[in-house]
Write a protein that holds these residues in place. Structure first.
Motif, PDB file in Angstrom:
ATOM      1  N   ALA A   1       1.865   1.757  -3.419  1.00  0.00           N
ATOM      2  CA  ALA A   1       0.870   2.109  -4.062  1.00  0.00           C
ATOM      3  C   ALA A   1       0.302   3.703  -3.939  1.00  0.00           C
ATOM      4  O   ALA A   1       0.254   4.588  -4.889  1.00  0.00           O
TER       5      ALA A   1
ATOM      6  N   TRP B   1      -9.526   4.633  -5.072  1.00  0.00           N
ATOM      7  CA  TRP B   1      -8.549   5.876  -5.126  1.00  0.00           C
ATOM      8  C   TRP B   1      -9.150   7.319  -5.305  1.00  0.00           C
ATOM      9  O   TRP B   1      -8.751   8.005  -5.144  1.00  0.00           O
TER      10      TRP B   1
ATOM     11  N   LEU C   1       0.750  -1.231   0.028  1.00  0.00           N
ATOM     12  CA  LEU C   1      -0.067   0.076   0.067  1.00  0.00           C
ATOM     13  C   LEU C   1       0.733   1.310  -0.059  1.00  0.00           C
ATOM     14  O   LEU C   1       0.513   2.214  -0.533  1.00  0.00           O
TER      15      LEU C   1
ATOM     16  N   LYS D   1     -10.330   0.483   4.622  1.00  0.00           N
ATOM     17  CA  LYS D   1      -9.688  -0.166   3.736  1.00  0.00           C
ATOM     18  C   LYS D   1     -10.808  -1.469   3.387  1.00  0.00           C
ATOM     19  O   LYS D   1     -11.418  -2.043   4.171  1.00  0.00           O
ATOM     20  N   PRO D   2     -10.967  -1.812   2.086  1.00  0.00           N
ATOM     21  CA  PRO D   2     -10.431  -1.565   0.974  1.00  0.00           C
ATOM     22  C   PRO D   2     -11.187  -0.054   0.470  1.00  0.00           C
ATOM     23  O   PRO D   2     -12.365   0.136   0.587  1.00  0.00           O
ATOM     24  N   PHE D   3     -10.368   0.880   0.068  1.00  0.00           N
ATOM     25  CA  PHE D   3     -10.714   2.245  -0.416  1.00  0.00           C
ATOM     26  C   PHE D   3     -10.769   2.357  -1.808  1.00  0.00           C
ATOM     27  O   PHE D   3     -10.011   1.636  -2.413  1.00  0.00           O
TER      28      PHE D   3
ATOM     29  N   GLN E   1       0.575   7.057  -6.586  1.00  0.00           N
ATOM     30  CA  GLN E   1      -0.749   7.428  -6.939  1.00  0.00           C
ATOM     31  C   GLN E   1      -0.489   9.103  -6.428  1.00  0.00           C
ATOM     32  O   GLN E   1      -1.063   9.905  -7.253  1.00  0.00           O
TER      33      GLN E   1
ATOM     34  N   GLY F   1      -8.697  -0.741   8.581  1.00  0.00           N
ATOM     35  CA  GLY F   1      -9.239  -1.857   8.145  1.00  0.00           C
ATOM     36  C   GLY F   1     -10.512  -1.869   8.891  1.00  0.00           C
ATOM     37  O   GLY F   1     -11.329  -2.957   8.837  1.00  0.00           O
ATOM     38  N   ASN F   2     -10.521  -1.258  10.028  1.00  0.00           N
ATOM     39  CA  ASN F   2     -11.627  -1.344  11.152  1.00  0.00           C
ATOM     40  C   ASN F   2     -12.894  -0.363  10.809  1.00  0.00           C
ATOM     41  O   ASN F   2     -12.712   0.660  10.284  1.00  0.00           O
TER      42      ASN F   2
END
Lengths: 116, 198
Positions: free
Chosen positions: B15, B108, B12, B104-106, B19, B83-84
Protein backbone atom coordinates in the motif's frame (compact mmCIF):
# COMPACT_ATOMS: atom_id res chain seq x y z
CA UNK A 1 -17.42 -6.38 13.06
CA UNK A 2 -18.04 -5.12 9.56
CA UNK A 3 -15.47 -4.84 6.84
CA UNK A 4 -16.47 -2.29 4.27
CA UNK A 5 -14.25 -2.38 1.17
CA UNK A 6 -15.69 0.94 -0.02
CA UNK A 7 -14.22 2.73 3.03
CA UNK A 8 -10.73 1.39 2.30
CA UNK A 9 -11.14 2.17 -1.40
CA UNK A 10 -12.04 5.76 -0.54
CA UNK A 11 -9.08 6.04 1.87
CA UNK A 12 -6.80 4.84 -0.93
CA UNK A 13 -7.96 7.53 -3.31
CA UNK A 14 -10.60 5.38 -5.04
CA UNK A 15 -8.10 2.79 -6.25
CA UNK A 16 -10.16 -0.44 -6.12
CA UNK A 17 -7.48 -2.33 -8.01
CA UNK A 18 -5.04 -1.56 -5.18
CA UNK A 19 -7.60 -2.72 -2.58
CA UNK A 20 -7.92 -6.06 -4.41
CA UNK A 21 -4.13 -6.43 -4.47
CA UNK A 22 -3.97 -5.75 -0.72
CA UNK A 23 -6.73 -8.31 -0.09
CA UNK A 24 -4.78 -10.86 -2.18
CA UNK A 25 -1.67 -10.30 -0.09
CA UNK A 26 -3.57 -10.51 3.21
CA UNK A 27 -5.35 -13.75 2.21
CA UNK A 28 -1.97 -15.28 1.33
CA UNK A 29 -0.26 -14.08 4.53
CA UNK A 30 -2.79 -14.31 7.38
CA UNK A 31 -2.68 -18.14 7.86
CA UNK A 32 1.06 -17.89 8.72
CA UNK A 33 0.46 -14.99 11.10
CA UNK A 34 -2.45 -16.77 12.78
CA UNK A 35 -0.39 -19.97 13.08
CA UNK A 36 2.39 -18.05 14.84
CA UNK A 37 -0.13 -16.69 17.39
CA UNK A 38 -1.61 -20.15 17.91
CA UNK A 39 1.84 -21.70 18.47
CA UNK A 40 3.05 -19.08 20.94
CA UNK A 41 -0.26 -19.16 22.87
CA UNK A 42 -0.22 -22.97 23.11
CA UNK A 43 3.43 -22.97 24.21
CA UNK A 44 2.73 -20.32 26.86
CA UNK A 45 5.50 -18.11 25.43
CA UNK A 46 4.50 -14.58 26.52
CA UNK A 47 7.09 -12.55 24.53
CA UNK A 48 6.46 -14.61 21.37
CA UNK A 49 2.69 -14.18 21.85
CA UNK A 50 3.12 -10.41 22.14
CA UNK A 51 5.24 -10.26 18.95
CA UNK A 52 3.04 -12.57 16.88
CA UNK A 53 -0.23 -10.93 17.98
CA UNK A 54 1.30 -7.51 17.24
CA UNK A 55 2.30 -8.61 13.71
CA UNK A 56 -1.19 -10.00 13.01
CA UNK A 57 -2.84 -6.87 14.43
CA UNK A 58 -0.64 -4.68 12.20
CA UNK A 59 -1.81 -6.54 9.12
CA UNK A 60 -5.50 -6.55 10.10
CA UNK A 61 -5.37 -2.82 10.94
CA UNK A 62 -4.86 -2.10 7.25
CA UNK A 63 -8.48 -3.19 6.71
CA UNK A 64 -10.50 -2.81 9.90
CA UNK A 65 -10.27 -0.93 13.20
CA UNK A 66 -12.56 -3.08 15.36
CA UNK A 67 -13.31 -6.80 15.85
CA UNK A 68 -10.10 -8.83 15.32
CA UNK A 69 -7.95 -5.71 15.72
CA UNK A 70 -9.23 -5.26 19.28
CA UNK A 71 -8.92 -8.97 20.10
CA UNK A 72 -5.36 -9.11 18.71
CA UNK A 73 -4.45 -6.14 20.91
CA UNK A 74 -5.91 -7.96 23.96
CA UNK A 75 -3.78 -11.01 23.09
CA UNK A 76 -0.73 -8.82 22.64
CA UNK A 77 -1.24 -7.38 26.12
CA UNK A 78 -1.92 -10.83 27.58
CA UNK A 79 1.46 -11.90 26.16
CA UNK A 80 3.18 -8.79 27.45
CA UNK A 81 1.77 -9.28 30.96
CA UNK A 82 2.16 -13.09 30.82
CA UNK A 83 -1.57 -13.60 31.42
CA UNK A 84 -1.49 -16.83 29.52
CA UNK A 85 -4.74 -18.19 31.03
CA UNK A 86 -6.60 -15.56 28.99
CA UNK A 87 -4.67 -16.37 25.83
CA UNK A 88 -6.49 -19.58 24.86
CA UNK A 89 -9.94 -17.97 25.14
CA UNK A 90 -8.81 -14.85 23.27
CA UNK A 91 -7.18 -16.90 20.52
CA UNK A 92 -10.42 -18.81 19.82
CA UNK A 93 -12.22 -15.46 19.49
CA UNK A 94 -9.45 -14.00 17.30
CA UNK A 95 -9.41 -17.00 14.98
CA UNK A 96 -13.19 -16.77 14.48
CA UNK A 97 -13.06 -13.03 13.79
CA UNK A 98 -10.12 -13.28 11.39
CA UNK A 99 -11.85 -16.08 9.46
CA UNK A 100 -15.01 -13.93 9.23
CA UNK A 101 -12.91 -11.10 7.84
CA UNK A 102 -11.23 -13.46 5.36
CA UNK A 103 -14.64 -14.77 4.25
CA UNK A 104 -15.85 -11.20 3.66
CA UNK A 105 -12.68 -10.52 1.67
CA UNK A 106 -13.09 -13.63 -0.48
CA UNK A 107 -16.67 -12.60 -1.17
CA UNK A 108 -15.49 -9.12 -2.22
CA UNK A 109 -12.77 -10.71 -4.29
CA UNK A 110 -15.20 -12.96 -6.13
CA UNK A 111 -17.35 -9.98 -6.93
CA UNK A 112 -14.99 -8.41 -9.48
CA UNK A 113 -16.25 -5.46 -11.49
CA UNK A 114 -17.15 -6.18 -15.12
CA UNK A 115 -14.50 -5.20 -17.64
CA UNK A 116 -15.61 -2.19 -19.61
CA UNK B 1 12.36 12.42 -3.89
CA UNK B 2 13.32 8.89 -2.82
CA UNK B 3 11.91 7.35 0.37
CA UNK B 4 13.04 4.19 2.15
CA UNK B 5 10.13 2.09 3.40
CA UNK B 6 11.02 -0.45 6.09
CA UNK B 7 8.10 -2.58 7.29
CA UNK B 8 7.68 -6.33 7.77
CA UNK B 9 3.95 -6.23 6.91
CA UNK B 10 3.66 -7.05 3.17
CA UNK B 11 0.15 -5.55 2.98
CA UNK B 12 1.23 -2.17 4.30
CA UNK B 13 4.46 -2.26 2.28
CA UNK B 14 2.49 -2.74 -0.94
CA UNK B 15 0.00 0.00 0.00
CA UNK B 16 2.82 2.41 0.88
CA UNK B 17 4.65 1.72 -2.38
CA UNK B 18 1.49 2.36 -4.42
CA UNK B 19 0.49 5.50 -2.51
CA UNK B 20 3.99 7.00 -2.59
CA UNK B 21 4.17 6.38 -6.34
CA UNK B 22 0.83 8.20 -6.73
CA UNK B 23 2.31 11.11 -4.74
CA UNK B 24 5.41 11.17 -7.03
CA UNK B 25 7.86 9.64 -4.57
CA UNK B 26 10.20 6.80 -5.50
CA UNK B 27 10.24 4.01 -2.92
CA UNK B 28 13.12 1.82 -1.84
CA UNK B 29 11.55 -1.19 -0.10
CA UNK B 30 12.91 -3.21 2.84
CA UNK B 31 11.04 -6.02 4.61
CA UNK B 32 13.04 -5.80 7.84
CA UNK B 33 15.59 -3.66 9.67
CA UNK B 34 18.58 -5.60 8.37
CA UNK B 35 17.53 -5.09 4.73
CA UNK B 36 16.87 -1.41 5.45
CA UNK B 37 20.34 -0.97 6.93
CA UNK B 38 21.86 -2.71 3.88
CA UNK B 39 19.93 -0.37 1.55
CA UNK B 40 21.34 2.62 3.43
CA UNK B 41 24.92 1.43 2.87
CA UNK B 42 24.56 2.01 -0.89
CA UNK B 43 25.89 5.22 -2.43
CA UNK B 44 23.40 8.09 -2.37
CA UNK B 45 20.85 6.58 0.08
CA UNK B 46 17.27 7.97 0.20
CA UNK B 47 17.08 11.19 2.28
CA UNK B 48 13.74 10.19 3.89
CA UNK B 49 12.80 6.93 5.63
CA UNK B 50 9.48 5.59 6.93
CA UNK B 51 10.46 2.93 9.46
CA UNK B 52 8.24 0.48 11.32
CA UNK B 53 9.02 0.15 15.03
CA UNK B 54 8.42 -3.60 15.37
CA UNK B 55 10.45 -5.56 12.88
CA UNK B 56 12.38 -8.81 13.20
CA UNK B 57 16.16 -8.45 13.52
CA UNK B 58 17.00 -4.75 13.83
CA UNK B 59 13.83 -2.97 15.01
CA UNK B 60 12.89 0.59 14.08
CA UNK B 61 14.26 2.09 17.28
CA UNK B 62 17.69 0.49 16.84
CA UNK B 63 17.67 1.43 13.16
CA UNK B 64 17.01 5.10 14.04
CA UNK B 65 19.89 5.01 16.56
CA UNK B 66 22.26 3.42 14.02
CA UNK B 67 21.33 6.01 11.39
CA UNK B 68 21.83 8.93 13.77
CA UNK B 69 25.24 7.66 14.88
CA UNK B 70 26.46 7.30 11.28
CA UNK B 71 27.83 10.67 10.07
CA UNK B 72 26.98 10.09 6.40
CA UNK B 73 23.31 9.34 7.30
CA UNK B 74 22.86 11.73 10.21
CA UNK B 75 20.84 14.25 8.15
CA UNK B 76 18.21 11.68 7.07
CA UNK B 77 14.59 12.55 7.92
CA UNK B 78 13.12 9.62 9.86
CA UNK B 79 9.42 8.92 10.33
CA UNK B 80 8.72 6.14 12.83
CA UNK B 81 5.60 4.11 12.14
CA UNK B 82 4.10 2.08 14.96
CA UNK B 83 1.08 0.53 16.59
CA UNK B 84 2.40 1.64 20.00
CA UNK B 85 0.28 4.60 21.04
CA UNK B 86 1.42 5.17 24.64
CA UNK B 87 2.98 8.56 25.34
CA UNK B 88 6.12 6.89 26.74
CA UNK B 89 6.51 5.06 23.41
CA UNK B 90 6.21 8.31 21.47
CA UNK B 91 8.94 9.84 23.66
CA UNK B 92 11.16 6.74 23.33
CA UNK B 93 10.66 6.80 19.55
CA UNK B 94 11.63 10.44 19.22
CA UNK B 95 14.57 10.02 21.59
CA UNK B 96 15.92 7.22 19.41
CA UNK B 97 16.46 9.84 16.71
CA UNK B 98 13.17 9.83 14.78
CA UNK B 99 12.05 13.24 13.48
CA UNK B 100 8.38 12.30 13.41
CA UNK B 101 6.07 9.59 14.70
CA UNK B 102 2.86 8.15 13.20
CA UNK B 103 0.64 5.63 14.95
CA UNK B 104 -1.23 2.85 13.15
CA UNK B 105 -3.92 2.91 11.92
CA UNK B 106 -3.01 6.18 10.26
CA UNK B 107 -4.76 8.38 7.75
CA UNK B 108 -3.14 8.45 4.31
CA UNK B 109 -3.75 12.20 4.18
CA UNK B 110 -1.78 12.57 7.41
CA UNK B 111 1.12 10.54 6.05
CA UNK B 112 1.10 12.59 2.85
CA UNK B 113 1.17 15.84 4.86
CA UNK B 114 4.04 14.57 7.01
CA UNK B 115 5.98 13.50 3.92
CA UNK B 116 5.52 17.03 2.55
CA UNK B 117 7.10 18.38 5.76
CA UNK B 118 9.95 15.86 5.39
CA UNK B 119 10.48 16.90 1.77
CA UNK B 120 10.57 20.57 2.73
CA UNK B 121 13.07 19.99 5.57
CA UNK B 122 15.31 17.81 3.37
CA UNK B 123 15.16 20.46 0.63
CA UNK B 124 16.18 23.18 3.10
CA UNK B 125 19.02 21.01 4.42
CA UNK B 126 20.27 20.32 0.90
CA UNK B 127 20.15 24.04 0.02
CA UNK B 128 22.00 24.88 3.23
CA UNK B 129 24.64 22.19 2.63
CA UNK B 130 25.19 23.46 -0.93
CA UNK B 131 25.58 27.02 0.41
CA UNK B 132 28.11 25.88 3.03
CA UNK B 133 30.09 24.06 0.31
CA UNK B 134 30.10 27.25 -1.82
CA UNK B 135 31.29 29.33 1.13
CA UNK B 136 34.00 26.82 2.03
CA UNK B 137 35.20 26.85 -1.58
CA UNK B 138 35.22 30.65 -1.61
CA UNK B 139 37.09 30.73 1.70
CA UNK B 140 39.71 28.33 0.34
CA UNK B 141 40.32 30.74 -2.55
CA UNK B 142 40.91 33.75 -0.29
CA UNK B 143 44.59 34.17 0.57
CA UNK B 144 45.03 34.78 4.27
CA UNK B 145 47.50 37.19 5.86
CA UNK B 146 47.81 36.59 9.57
CA UNK B 147 50.22 35.62 12.32
CA UNK B 148 53.59 37.01 13.45
CA UNK B 149 55.73 38.37 10.58
CA UNK B 150 59.50 38.78 11.04
CA UNK B 151 60.35 42.20 9.61
CA UNK B 152 63.77 43.89 9.40
CA UNK B 153 63.80 46.91 11.74
CA UNK B 154 65.90 48.88 9.23
CA UNK B 155 65.02 48.01 5.63
CA UNK B 156 61.49 46.70 6.46
CA UNK B 157 61.91 43.52 4.40
CA UNK B 158 59.92 40.52 5.59
CA UNK B 159 61.38 37.03 6.01
CA UNK B 160 59.33 34.33 4.29
CA UNK B 161 59.09 30.62 5.18
CA UNK B 162 62.09 29.87 2.99
CA UNK B 163 64.28 32.28 5.06
CA UNK B 164 64.33 34.73 2.17
CA UNK B 165 63.99 38.44 2.94
CA UNK B 166 61.40 39.93 0.62
CA UNK B 167 60.32 43.45 -0.18
CA UNK B 168 57.20 44.20 1.82
CA UNK B 169 55.07 44.83 -1.27
CA UNK B 170 56.21 41.55 -2.84
CA UNK B 171 55.36 39.67 0.35
CA UNK B 172 51.92 41.25 0.64
CA UNK B 173 51.17 40.63 -3.03
CA UNK B 174 51.95 36.92 -2.58
CA UNK B 175 50.00 36.51 0.65
CA UNK B 176 46.94 38.64 0.05
CA UNK B 177 44.69 39.93 -2.68
CA UNK B 178 46.34 43.38 -2.40
CA UNK B 179 47.95 44.95 -5.46
CA UNK B 180 50.32 47.89 -5.44
CA UNK B 181 50.68 50.97 -7.61
CA UNK B 182 53.89 52.88 -7.04
CA UNK B 183 54.02 56.60 -6.17
CA UNK B 184 55.93 58.88 -3.78
CA UNK B 185 54.65 60.49 -0.59
CA UNK B 186 55.31 64.28 0.01
CA UNK B 187 57.81 63.57 2.81
CA UNK B 188 59.90 61.20 0.68
CA UNK B 189 59.59 63.57 -2.29
CA UNK B 190 61.07 66.31 -0.14
CA UNK B 191 63.88 64.06 1.12
CA UNK B 192 64.74 62.82 -2.38
CA UNK B 193 64.73 66.34 -3.85
CA UNK B 194 67.08 67.50 -1.06
CA UNK B 195 69.43 64.59 -1.76
CA UNK B 196 69.38 65.29 -5.51
CA UNK B 197 70.17 69.01 -4.96
CA UNK B 198 73.07 68.20 -2.66
Amino acid sequence: MTWTPAVLTERLGGDEHLVRELVDIFLAEYPKLLHAVRTSASQGDGPALRRSAHALRGSITNFIDDGPTVTALALERAGEESRLDDAARLFIQLEREVEELATAMRSFHGNRPCAS
Amino acid sequence: MRVLIADDDPVLRHALKAQLAAWKYTSVMASNGKHAWRALQQTDPPPIAVVDWNMPGIDGIDLCREIRSTPSLAAMYLILLTGNQDQKDVVAGLESGADDYITKPFSWDELRARLRIATRIVGLQQTLAARVDELQEALANVKRLSGLLPICAYCKRIRNNQDYWMQVEQYLAEHSEAEFSHGICPECLHTQLSLDES
